[in-house]
Design an enzyme around this catalytic site. Structure first.
Site, short mmCIF file in Angstrom:
data_model
loop_
_atom_site.label_atom_id
_atom_site.label_comp_id
_atom_site.label_asym_id
_atom_site.label_seq_id
_atom_site.Cartn_x
_atom_site.Cartn_y
_atom_site.Cartn_z
N CYS A 191 -26.51 -23.78 26.11
CA CYS A 191 -25.45 -24.72 26.48
C CYS A 191 -24.59 -24.10 27.71
O CYS A 191 -23.79 -24.78 28.04
CB CYS A 191 -24.39 -24.81 25.32
SG CYS A 191 -25.23 -25.43 23.75
N HIS A 233 -17.33 -26.43 27.67
CA HIS A 233 -18.42 -27.02 27.00
C HIS A 233 -18.00 -27.87 25.97
O HIS A 233 -17.36 -27.62 25.09
CB HIS A 233 -19.53 -25.87 26.64
CG HIS A 233 -20.45 -26.36 25.63
ND1 HIS A 233 -21.41 -27.38 25.86
CD2 HIS A 233 -20.89 -25.96 24.27
CE1 HIS A 233 -22.17 -27.20 24.88
NE2 HIS A 233 -21.92 -26.52 23.86
N ASN A 246 -22.45 -33.03 21.23
CA ASN A 246 -22.95 -31.47 22.16
C ASN A 246 -24.33 -31.84 22.69
O ASN A 246 -25.38 -31.93 21.78
CB ASN A 246 -22.94 -30.59 21.06
CG ASN A 246 -23.31 -29.04 21.91
OD1 ASN A 246 -23.78 -29.13 23.04
ND2 ASN A 246 -23.21 -28.10 21.17
#
Length: 323
Positions: free
Chosen positions: A117, A250, A280
């Site tokens: 990520c 993020h 996500n």
């Protein structure tokens, strides 16, 4: 020589799956969850899943072409391609090389970055360094994921969190700073709190290639390191949080993002949030959110933006941008 963002782009597969739809699918296999359970813990309302025959390079190429169009550059002008992904099309060649072929670019270096990520922030940092060194003038930086392929749909604590998508930027050589400062970190001692511990050997998958996450440990680590790296990159630039017009963390968990806003004394309306729409998307999440905010007019030329990533590895980093 510096680098600046010349254009942004993003792409989501057409299959939008709401929390209610996902909860109904999971119920059929005996896994219980609900829209209220997901939203209250994460802020996620939907995600996008790619069809089985769609790959990261296909999503990434769509985002790349949108970014090139926004930047007003052709594939022939691109002299560096970096793709951040944890879900490559194949073992090799790299997803970046496959995107290069799809967009019609030739000859320039193309390679992948694997920092989960944090991958896009890592890739931006590498591209910025190569432009500053004179090795490139137009860099295509992409985050592309089909993360749904790594999910265990019997584990409601993880399978509701992730989705597929891609985002991209074109970085261009500039006489004035666009990317002001960057900082990257990793702590391999925490590799076990977020991982997909599988591999290919002898033509077979060994280990367990689906995502495993210690949610409380990841949450605790994320809020700590994101605050640290934000302050670190601001200090490197000789600035403080008062310079920030926008924060793009993020896109994993709304509570983590709001916590970061409070630590930087930013109101919620200065945090770019897209996690509710696409979940996500790992390395794609930061460029997706950036592109949304550029295209809807919130981020304007001259704004100062802080990009942050945190993910498996354990990895984290930040990029301070004068857009």
């Amino acid at each position: 020589m510096y680098s600046r963002i010349a254009g942004t782009g993003s792409f989501l597969p057409p299959n939008r799956v709401s929390n209610q739809e996902l909860a109904s699918r999971l119920a059929e296999q005996g896994v219980e969850t609900s829209d209220e359970w997901i939203v209250s813990r994460t802020g996620i309302q939907s995600r996008y899943f790619a069809d089985p025959d769609v790959t990261s390079s296909q999503l990434g190429a769509q985002a790349a072409e949108a970014a090139m169009h926004a930047a007003g550059v052709t594939a022939q002008e691109i002299d560096l391609i970096i793709c951040a992904t944890s879900t490559p099309d194949m073992v090799f060649p790299s997803t970046a090389c496959l995107i290069q072929q799809r967009i019609g670019a030739k000859g320039c270096p193309a390679f992948d970055v694997q920092a989960v990520c944090s991958g896009f922030v890592y890739a931006m940092t590498v591209a910025d360094a190569m432009i500053r060194s004179g090795a490139a003038r137009h860099a295509l930086v992409i985050g592309a994921e089909v993360f749904s392929r790594l999910l265990d749909f019997n584990d409601r604590t993880t399978c509701v969190l992730f989705g597929d998508g891609a985002g991209a930027v074109v970085l261009q050589a500039s006489s004035a700073p666009g990317i002001v400062a960057t900082r990257l970190h990793a702590d391999g001692h925490q590799s076990g709190i977020l991982c997909a511990p599988g591999a290919v050997s002898g033509g077979q998958v060994i280990g367990d290639p689906v995502l495993k996450m210690d949610g409380p440990a990841v949450f605790k680590a994320a809020v700590t390191v994101l605050e640290q790296v934000a302050n670190e990159v601001l200090h490197a630039a000789g600035r403080d949080a008062s310079c920030l017009d926008w924060l793009i963390p993020h896109q994993a968990n709304l509570r983590i993002m709001q916590s970061m806003g409070r630590k930087l004394h930013l109101p919620d309306d200065k945090i770019i949030v897209t996690v509710h729409e696409h979940g996500n998307t790992s390395a794609a999440s930061v460029p997706l959110a950036l592109d949304v905010a550029v295209r809807d007019g919130r981020i304007q030329r001259g704004d100062t933006v802080l990009l942050e990533g945190v993910g498996g590895g354990f990895t984290w980093g930040a990029v301070l941008v004068d857009y």
